[in-house]
Design an enzyme around this catalytic site. Sequence first.
Site, PDB file in Angstrom:
ATOM      1  N   THR A  43       0.824  -1.213   0.000  1.00  0.00           N
ATOM      2  CA  THR A  43       0.000   0.000   0.000  1.00  0.00           C
ATOM      3  C   THR A  43       0.853   1.256   0.000  1.00  0.00           C
ATOM      4  OG1 THR A  43      -0.099  -0.300   2.415  1.00  0.00           O
ATOM      5  CG2 THR A  43      -2.038  -0.937   1.133  1.00  0.00           C
TER       6      THR A  43
ATOM      7  N   ASP B  98      -6.949   4.304   4.846  1.00  0.00           N
ATOM      8  CA  ASP B  98      -6.235   4.606   6.092  1.00  0.00           C
ATOM      9  C   ASP B  98      -4.862   5.265   5.927  1.00  0.00           C
ATOM     10  OD1 ASP B  98      -8.290   3.802   7.659  1.00  0.00           O
ATOM     11  OD2 ASP B  98      -7.315   2.042   8.507  1.00  0.00           O
TER      12      ASP B  98
ATOM     13  N   ARG C 292      -7.236   1.183  -3.222  1.00  0.00           N
ATOM     14  CA  ARG C 292      -8.201   1.021  -2.132  1.00  0.00           C
ATOM     15  C   ARG C 292      -8.992   2.316  -1.980  1.00  0.00           C
ATOM     16  NH1 ARG C 292      -7.303  -0.959   4.169  1.00  0.00           N
ATOM     17  NH2 ARG C 292      -5.780   0.718   4.333  1.00  0.00           N
TER      18      ARG C 292
ATOM     19  N   GLU D 104     -12.035  -7.063   8.466  1.00  0.00           N
ATOM     20  CA  GLU D 104     -11.655  -6.424   9.728  1.00  0.00           C
ATOM     21  C   GLU D 104     -12.848  -6.310  10.675  1.00  0.00           C
ATOM     22  OE1 GLU D 104      -9.527  -2.832   8.558  1.00  0.00           O
ATOM     23  OE2 GLU D 104     -10.660  -2.711   6.714  1.00  0.00           O
TER      24      GLU D 104
ATOM     25  N   VAL E 131      -5.499  -4.891  12.731  1.00  0.00           N
ATOM     26  CA  VAL E 131      -5.625  -3.784  13.683  1.00  0.00           C
ATOM     27  C   VAL E 131      -7.107  -3.448  13.880  1.00  0.00           C
ATOM     28  CG1 VAL E 131      -5.049  -1.401  14.207  1.00  0.00           C
ATOM     29  CG2 VAL E 131      -3.357  -2.867  13.124  1.00  0.00           C
ATOM     30  N   ASP E 132      -7.810  -3.203  12.795  1.00  0.00           N
ATOM     31  CA  ASP E 132      -9.234  -2.874  12.936  1.00  0.00           C
ATOM     32  C   ASP E 132     -10.061  -4.068  13.403  1.00  0.00           C
ATOM     33  OD1 ASP E 132      -9.877  -0.041  12.241  1.00  0.00           O
ATOM     34  OD2 ASP E 132      -8.691  -0.527  10.486  1.00  0.00           O
TER      35      ASP E 132
ATOM     36  N   ASP F 183       2.970 -40.722  -2.500  1.00  0.00           N
ATOM     37  CA  ASP F 183       1.965 -41.182  -3.464  1.00  0.00           C
ATOM     38  C   ASP F 183       1.414 -39.958  -4.185  1.00  0.00           C
ATOM     39  OD1 ASP F 183       0.262 -39.978  -1.677  1.00  0.00           O
ATOM     40  OD2 ASP F 183      -0.679 -41.841  -1.000  1.00  0.00           O
TER      41      ASP F 183
END
Lengths: 432, 432, 432
Positions: free
Chosen positions: C15, C51, C83, C157, C190-191, C387
């Site tokens: 971000t 954010d 975002r 979140e 966090v949220d 296998d």
Amino acid sequence: MERRHTRKFVRTFFTSPTAVEGEDDSAKMVRSASQLRGMQAPDVWVPDNEDATAPNMRDEGAENIVEVVAENGADFPGEIHPRVVWHRDSPETRYQGFQHMLQIADPEKGAVEHLDGFVIPEVGGIDDWKKADEFFTIVENEYGLEEGSLAMSVIIESGAAELAMGELRDEMGKPDNNLERLFLLVDGEVDYTKDMRAITPTGGLPEWPELRHNTSRAASAAGCISVDGPFDDIRDVEGYRERMTDNQAKGMTGIWSLTPGQVVEANKNPLPPQEGSWLIDADGREAELTDDDGVQVYEGERISLEETGDGYRLTVGTDTEELDADELREELVDLTDYVPSMDDIVDSMEEFEAAKEAGKGAIAITRSTTVRIDGVEIDIASDRMWDEATYQAVQTPITLFQDVYQNRPDQHDDLAELYSEDVVERAMDVGN
Amino acid sequence: MERRHTRKFVRTFFTSPTAVEGEDDSAKMVRSASQLRGMQAPDVWVPDNEDATAPNMRDEGAENIVEVVAENGADFPGEIHPRVVWHRDSPETRYQGFQHMLQIADPEKGAVEHLDGFVIPEVGGIDDWKKADEFFTIVENEYGLEEGSLAMSVIIESGAAELAMGELRDEMGKPDNNLERLFLLVDGEVDYTKDMRAITPTGGLPEWPELRHNTSRAASAAGCISVDGPFDDIRDVEGYRERMTDNQAKGMTGIWSLTPGQVVEANKNPLPPQEGSWLIDADGREAELTDDDGVQVYEGERISLEETGDGYRLTVGTDTEELDADELREELVDLTDYVPSMDDIVDSMEEFEAAKEAGKGAIAITRSTTVRIDGVEIDIASDRMWDEATYQAVQTPITLFQDVYQNRPDQHDDLAELYSEDVVERAMDVGN
Amino acid sequence: MERRHTRKFVRTFFTSPTAVEGEDDSAKMVRSASQLRGMQAPDVWVPDNEDATAPNMRDEGAENIVEVVAENGADFPGEIHPRVVWHRDSPETRYQGFQHMLQIADPEKGAVEHLDGFVIPEVGGIDDWKKADEFFTIVENEYGLEEGSLAMSVIIESGAAELAMGELRDEMGKPDNNLERLFLLVDGEVDYTKDMRAITPTGGLPEWPELRHNTSRAASAAGCISVDGPFDDIRDVEGYRERMTDNQAKGMTGIWSLTPGQVVEANKNPLPPQEGSWLIDADGREAELTDDDGVQVYEGERISLEETGDGYRLTVGTDTEELDADELREELVDLTDYVPSMDDIVDSMEEFEAAKEAGKGAIAITRSTTVRIDGVEIDIASDRMWDEATYQAVQTPITLFQDVYQNRPDQHDDLAELYSEDVVERAMDVGN
């Protein structure tokens, strides 16, 4: 989801037998519980007409609830939620629970105005929860109470109930139920262990971390409050505290209490400490450093430190490293952690609020101290970045404190003893 | 939810290749498995026409199943549930599985009367489970069997199947399916790891605790039985036992077995021990004390104890404490734990039943012994409160024993060797 | 479920603030991020208009995204998913997010052709996800884009969003939504901690293992890709790596990155190592053995080994055992484990493929080496059965490598440096 009840947090869920055989006054236990005040009084008091009371005493127990709550309920500082009988597999038990609800809530008997709701144990799938909800609605309608005014709390003690919690958010608000009345989601690990058919070598209870996560998650998604089940070993205060710390890290801030002593522990535990303290990771074990006039001293034997001619020799467990001053400082910053006091949290929140006002989105909160190991002293400092999300995540204990302070005036003296008046005032003010 | 099948517990799920290339008798493995008896015989035997058998051998495998089960099925002491091929993403595989089911269940071939059901691997979402269920219904209808009489067990080896387990309770009993036929929910961690795309540095399997919890929970909520997947390292008996102990604490009482040796281990493991034993927490590691004529001796080096002039000096790991006799006793009560024998559990249950008969709701069960550390002996005693819920939660291994005893007469001799006849008799009697 | 997007794996989710106050060029951060290449460039780049960007800068941030992506987007080697703002509890925020999407995707501005989708934070229940999906559909329709062509990623979140993930498989494909556009499920711890009201003594984040499991499971069941949230302590590279290892064992192969340095770490971490290595369990701690010319040397102090007259004395922690050569070998096989290199994995896969071609269903893969402890050398060897299922479960890191190689030509040089050209070629070839 918004929490719809007066209390936003419930720290303590205290059960009392409603009728004890062989006593002069079979209501003795509920009568004495109804007189608890301050830290000994729970946030939610549960006159327990189910497991804590012998089956043949439960009709008398219902009468005792009515009598004691009518007499002492007005002055009780917490909420009052009697537990009635219920079982997902027994219509007979469910009908008996319904009859006890009708009896206890009868307004002519003078208890209902002090009652906040009922606790329903042994629920199954969501349709079983709806049967209980329907009985609440009938009781409310019968007695002219507002629909949804009696809170419903449930004990989660089956896999079916654990799954039902995942459906609450979708089911609440449908026109054919009043499930918005749901208040507490309480884990009941003994019966859950039976229902899950779990076996442990010693017969001790499994920890059930997934159950507790799912209960906390459901509380978050459906606007309820999650509460952990009873901790049997009443003498083991340290174990009770550890369980609460573990619960709180899952978002479960309440716990069952079996004695007034446990109530005191559980009322205090989720509140931030009066004094901050430093922790150190001593070879995989957390140890608290001892404050000696502002210097934080490690007194254990798992870490040792000595000065060499040109630096330091640090031993943690069996690993020894030669470090210069900066490397040692960095290592100690990694090993240590700070547990902030209420005062510290309020300070940091105020600092962030001021920065936000001034147009800043993030600030560094610094903690510094001097650490002493084997007589060698080192100054350390660490920064933590705070942004809006950090601020909000760290705010939870303060919001909890505010909820307690607003709803429990009987605890104001105890809180004033724990914290200085100034800290209490600032804590009530911050974040609003 | 009520368990609808004959067996209430399944300890062992043993798979055998149905057709092995290059052998004189390609049915060799199923033939020898069909002759297992006693502790070597599993509760559920799975002639495996899926992963254990090469794709080009599976038609022959289906024939081998029919032949061997028709011949030896009547005398096999466990249930028989062949695994056929299936895949949520492949209609071709699903159709092949259906054809094998039709072939194996053909009453003309004489195997179906000894068959208890089929195992379906690689299921996806609940609608995929319903496709399999529909094939069972068609097979039953085609051959004049009662609808739902063939049990369906599934292997959980995808995230989709894990989620589907949460829906079983709601889906069973709907008029368009016969999902009440569901019997075992079996985790398949190798394929699950592939489906989840998990990576570990060594290529070892993750432990998947949440999957096992969710499987056990679904079994509880939907009246099925949960079984853990294969434990690859056949030589590692200790690891296999630890996995079973971990599973049992989650309510998962069954496990896959790859060899008759693993079957023996897994048949015995969930049964209570013949002899009780004491454990001690030696600085974070559990150690078993050695019984020396009734005295429990700690023989490790992580705990030491010596008498001082006026008390005791106890060292656990690097922590040393000076204690008087009462403090030492309390500390040792905290550090020790007792693993009850079958006999002990039956005793405690009988004691509680007698107290209940006499009108008591709760009693204290006391355990006492003498502990010796570094030659110093201390008597300790601890109480545990038992109420109805404790009684029921502790009853699980006894209920399991009773289920085994009733359904596995071929294991009576082995059980009589493990426990005295008197204990077996009392264990069969208690709690009913 | 089939993954419907170009990338089958996403290692890195990076971000960047979209508009920084007080800089000459408020787009500075997105501009520099858009020029990242090679290991510093993430698989998914997220210009973050939520954010990371101050609320009063977000309109300018949206403009900056358009400008920088129009200019540099064509050459950016990863995908681009800005975002925008969103909140389950705020229609105002949701409408603002919608307006920013309309603004950023306006084809007249030249950015949309380089955009792969948008990231929606703070989603709630599934119906809230559908509101966001509907805005994507309107944007696509408004601008003549194909329905579903813009991918939607969400940040988990809240407890409500965690539960919603369990419904995706059922909801996708319904005629009234285009939820098949879902791409990344990203945890935002966090949220989430705030939403769950979790409290830890130090204010540190809980580990939330159940959330990460549930996110990974939903990705598996719904054909999405799971990504873990930000790791705040940017200096703690070792901690970041440990978190990734833990995530990968849950099937979560992507992680948030806050700096180009973290991007480099996270791009490399899930790729198999260049060199294999041996691990040893040193009394509960994993230690890596040091390669000395093909001999694996233990250099710690938790294990010691000496030759006695007729055998060996091995001490692990405080436990000492007298062993003969075979027992010692067996003990060391149990204590050690091998971390295969990319080369090793390719070798084993090729070996299994050849065996399968030759009609074999399972083969033993052998690892052998010489271990030296305190100067004493012992040869050890262990077999693991492979296998088809083992083969497929172990294949994941190779599939991941192939996805990276195909989609990130800008990393070919870095990959050629990490592995020999020959290994890269064989890795691209195997398993197809």
